[in-house]
Design a protein around this motif. Structure first.
Motif, PDB file in Angstrom:
ATOM      1  N   ASN A  19       0.799  -1.234   0.000  1.00 44.75           N
ATOM      2  CA  ASN A  19       0.000   0.000   0.000  1.00 44.75           C
ATOM      3  C   ASN A  19       0.826   1.276   0.000  1.00 44.75           C
ATOM      4  OD1 ASN A  19      -2.744  -0.767  -0.188  1.00 44.75           O
ATOM      5  ND2 ASN A  19      -2.771  -1.379   1.953  1.00 44.75           N
ATOM      6  N   TYR A  20       2.159   1.194   0.026  1.00 45.54           N
ATOM      7  CA  TYR A  20       2.989   2.396   0.099  1.00 45.54           C
ATOM      8  C   TYR A  20       3.778   2.604  -1.193  1.00 45.54           C
ATOM      9  CZ  TYR A  20       1.621   3.241   4.850  1.00 45.54           C
ATOM     10  OH  TYR A  20       0.861   3.539   5.955  1.00 45.54           O
ATOM     11  N   CYS A  21       4.051   3.888  -1.471  1.00 43.86           N
ATOM     12  CA  CYS A  21       4.600   4.306  -2.767  1.00 43.86           C
ATOM     13  C   CYS A  21       6.066   4.712  -2.674  1.00 43.86           C
ATOM     14  CB  CYS A  21       3.834   5.527  -3.282  1.00 43.86           C
ATOM     15  SG  CYS A  21       2.071   5.266  -3.499  1.00 43.86           S
ATOM     16  N   SER A  22       6.749   4.564  -3.781  1.00 42.95           N
ATOM     17  CA  SER A  22       8.033   5.240  -4.002  1.00 42.95           C
ATOM     18  C   SER A  22       7.875   6.141  -5.211  1.00 42.95           C
ATOM     19  CB  SER A  22       9.165   4.232  -4.222  1.00 42.95           C
ATOM     20  OG  SER A  22       8.902   3.388  -5.333  1.00 42.95           O
ATOM     21  N   ASP A  23       8.804   7.082  -5.356  1.00 37.68           N
ATOM     22  CA  ASP A  23       8.731   8.033  -6.467  1.00 37.68           C
ATOM     23  C   ASP A  23      10.152   8.480  -6.801  1.00 37.68           C
ATOM     24  OD1 ASP A  23       7.978   9.890  -8.348  1.00 37.68           O
ATOM     25  OD2 ASP A  23       6.948  11.234  -6.956  1.00 37.68           O
ATOM     26  N   LEU A  24      10.677   7.986  -7.902  1.00 39.59           N
ATOM     27  CA  LEU A  24      12.060   8.262  -8.306  1.00 39.59           C
ATOM     28  C   LEU A  24      12.090   8.756  -9.749  1.00 39.59           C
ATOM     29  CD1 LEU A  24      13.709   4.925  -7.071  1.00 39.59           C
ATOM     30  CD2 LEU A  24      13.552   7.075  -5.801  1.00 39.59           C
ATOM     31  N   THR A  25      13.043   9.624 -10.046  1.00 37.32           N
ATOM     32  CA  THR A  25      13.273  10.009 -11.441  1.00 37.32           C
ATOM     33  C   THR A  25      14.756   9.902 -11.748  1.00 37.32           C
ATOM     34  OG1 THR A  25      11.432  11.576 -11.358  1.00 37.32           O
ATOM     35  CG2 THR A  25      12.942  11.766 -13.211  1.00 37.32           C
ATOM     36  N   ARG A  26      15.061   9.291 -12.874  1.00 34.53           N
ATOM     37  CA  ARG A  26      16.436   9.201 -13.369  1.00 34.53           C
ATOM     38  C   ARG A  26      16.474   9.744 -14.799  1.00 34.53           C
ATOM     39  NH1 ARG A  26      16.880   8.820  -8.754  1.00 34.53           N
ATOM     40  NH2 ARG A  26      17.599   7.060  -7.501  1.00 34.53           N
TER      41      ARG A  26
ATOM     42  N   HIS B 249       7.343  16.899  -2.658  1.00 34.44           N
ATOM     43  CA  HIS B 249       6.086  16.640  -1.954  1.00 34.44           C
ATOM     44  C   HIS B 249       6.271  15.440  -1.040  1.00 34.44           C
ATOM     45  CE1 HIS B 249       5.592  13.222  -4.742  1.00 34.44           C
ATOM     46  NE2 HIS B 249       6.033  14.067  -5.672  1.00 34.44           N
ATOM     47  N   GLY B 250       5.355  15.263  -0.118  1.00 30.69           N
ATOM     48  CA  GLY B 250       5.372  14.067   0.714  1.00 30.69           C
ATOM     49  C   GLY B 250       4.919  12.858  -0.075  1.00 30.69           C
TER      50      GLY B 250
ATOM     51  N   VAL C  88       1.070   8.874  -3.696  1.00 30.39           N
ATOM     52  CA  VAL C  88       2.352   9.380  -4.187  1.00 30.39           C
ATOM     53  C   VAL C  88       2.481  10.884  -3.957  1.00 30.39           C
ATOM     54  CG1 VAL C  88       1.648   9.859  -6.575  1.00 30.39           C
ATOM     55  CG2 VAL C  88       4.002   9.128  -6.076  1.00 30.39           C
ATOM     56  N   HIS C  89       1.363  11.583  -3.813  1.00 27.75           N
ATOM     57  CA  HIS C  89       1.387  13.004  -3.466  1.00 27.75           C
ATOM     58  C   HIS C  89       0.640  13.195  -2.154  1.00 27.75           C
ATOM     59  CE1 HIS C  89       2.323  13.513  -7.817  1.00 27.75           C
ATOM     60  NE2 HIS C  89       3.057  14.499  -7.352  1.00 27.75           N
ATOM     61  N   GLU C  90       1.370  13.527  -1.108  1.00 32.53           N
ATOM     62  CA  GLU C  90       0.794  13.775   0.207  1.00 32.53           C
ATOM     63  C   GLU C  90       1.414  15.043   0.782  1.00 32.53           C
ATOM     64  OE1 GLU C  90      -0.274   9.247   1.697  1.00 32.53           O
ATOM     65  OE2 GLU C  90       1.161  10.415   2.858  1.00 32.53           O
TER      66      GLU C  90
ATOM     67  N   ILE D 187       9.825  12.842   2.002  1.00 30.56           N
ATOM     68  CA  ILE D 187       9.575  13.842   0.964  1.00 30.56           C
ATOM     69  C   ILE D 187      10.400  13.534  -0.272  1.00 30.56           C
ATOM     70  CG2 ILE D 187       8.939  15.689   2.573  1.00 30.56           C
ATOM     71  CD1 ILE D 187      11.837  16.687   2.436  1.00 30.56           C
ATOM     72  N   THR D 188       9.922  14.010  -1.406  1.00 35.32           N
ATOM     73  CA  THR D 188      10.730  13.925  -2.621  1.00 35.32           C
ATOM     74  C   THR D 188      11.525  15.217  -2.780  1.00 35.32           C
ATOM     75  OG1 THR D 188       9.093  14.906  -4.127  1.00 35.32           O
ATOM     76  CG2 THR D 188       8.944  12.531  -3.724  1.00 35.32           C
ATOM     77  N   ILE D 189      12.720  15.094  -3.329  1.00 35.97           N
ATOM     78  CA  ILE D 189      13.529  16.249  -3.724  1.00 35.97           C
ATOM     79  C   ILE D 189      13.799  16.057  -5.211  1.00 35.97           C
ATOM     80  CG2 ILE D 189      15.653  17.558  -3.371  1.00 35.97           C
ATOM     81  CD1 ILE D 189      14.029  17.625  -0.873  1.00 35.97           C
ATOM     82  N   GLU D 190      13.183  16.896  -6.058  1.00 36.60           N
ATOM     83  CA  GLU D 190      13.205  16.626  -7.501  1.00 36.60           C
ATOM     84  C   GLU D 190      13.360  17.886  -8.350  1.00 36.60           C
ATOM     85  OE1 GLU D 190       9.286  15.410  -9.069  1.00 36.60           O
ATOM     86  OE2 GLU D 190       8.639  15.229  -6.988  1.00 36.60           O
TER      87      GLU D 190
END
Length: 342
Positions: A222-229, A290-291, A296-298, A316-319
């Motif tokens: 039920n939990y998300c990750s969010d990565l960009t390469r 974002h959190g 994925v967006h909190e 949090i994401t740093i992007e």
């Protein structure tokens, strides 16, 4: 509930239900002030809900009569009517509802039947923004799955493939690595398409030397990750390399100032200050992050106008990203846990 003197709360929205019960699906959770918990789910979701939820009574609802059914407690009512029925059964007078989630038809119906309604949306946002150890571990696993899925895909990505093909390879890689699903549809955008932050993968062939932005996220328990390469085939143009290095520097310096008490806007501004040194800040056209959690967006949002103070337990994401229309885009994104020490 005690602080707002509520008799009962009505929890709506699949994300909130997943957060509080482990069941992710349509329905509603009712919690009374004396701790009674009733989870209303569609009849076809009962078996799954019973498997996942052990600390609430499962009440199936349906809008049509079932003549023969093993469940004697089926409510032949639509969800909004079933909610009101149970609230009255519980003797509720003052009811809390998260008005930011769920079907407005349901919310207005409950408000019509119970005039004394309190909004609990901010309470739930605050709760969800601070992760406990189990949540942190689930997000770490979701991150590792996304990383492994992408790593397994790299040898398969060739120039001439379409963005859609690459997105399929990446998503298959995450599935093989253990993803229960995807946090969001995978973004693959190359060359000029990478200048669109929320690009949709197209049939455009990927060429050598052009940036390929891959934004991916796995769903795990039920939990998300969010990565960009940002990837390249066959080497990097020196000018683009300069921009890429500036983006990495902006991300690293922003991460360095993350700690409890720092305002979200300060982290955002740190990244912009770095990009301004290279005259690139005008191409950074979205907030820094974002959190993440059940969704994925909190909360919180890391933007230039967010006064939210970071707290230990937030993820949090740093992007930072650079987007030059008609040419290319660059983005690097990682997920950052705020701890007591940084």
């Amino acid at each position: 509930m005690e602080g707002k003197d509520l008799d009962c709360v009505v929890i709506l929205g699949e994300a909130n239900l997943a957060y509080l019960t482990g069941y992710r699906g349509p329905g509603a959770l009712l919690i009374s002030k004396d701790g009674v918990k009733k989870l209303l789910v569609p009849l076809l979701e009962v078996y799954r809900a019973e498997e996942l939820v052990k600390d609430a009574e499962i009440l199936p609802y349906t809008s049509y009569p079932v003549k023969r059914c093993i469940y004697d407690n089926v409510l032949y009512k639509r969800l909004k009517e079933a909610i009101v029925y149970i609230l009255k059964e519980l003797g509720a007078h003052k009811v809390g509802v998260d008005i930011s989630e769920g079907d407005y038809d349901i919310i207005f119906y409950v408000k019509e039947k119970f005039k004394n309604i309190a909004d609990i949306s901010e309470v739930l946002k605050e709760m969800r923004s601070i992760k406990d150890p189990k949540e942190i571990e689930a997000i770490i696993q979701a991150i590792r799955i996304a990383e492994r899925g992408l790593a397994k895909s790299l040898d398969l990505i060739k120039d001439g493939m379409s963005e859609i093909e690459v997105a399929g390879i990446v998503e298959f890689g995450m599935r093989k690595a253990g993803a229960n699903g995807y946090a969001f549809p995978t973004i693959v955008a190359s060359g000029p398409n990478a200048a669109y932050p929320h690009a949709v993968p197209s049939d455009k062939p990927i060429g050598k030397h052009e940036p390929i932005v891959v934004d991916l996220g796995a769903l795990y328990n039920n939990y998300c990750s969010d990565l960009t390469r940002t990837l390249f085939i066959g080497g990097v143009d020196p000018e683009i390399k300069r921009v890429l290095e500036a983006v990495i520097e902006a991300q690293e310096e922003a991460i360095d100032i993350v700690e409890p008490g720092v305002k979200a806007c300060e982290v955002d501004m740190k990244a912009r200050e770095v990009l301004a040194k290279y005259d690139l800040d005008k191409y950074f056209i979205h907030s820094l992050g974002h959190g993440i959690g059940i969704e994925v967006h909190e909360a919180p949002t890391l933007s230039s106008n967010s006064d939210t103070e970071l707290k230990s337990g937030m993820i949090i994401t740093i992007e930072p990203g650079i987007y030059i229309k008609g040419k290319y885009g660059i983005r690097i994104e990682d997920d950052v846990l705020v701890t007591k020490s940084g």
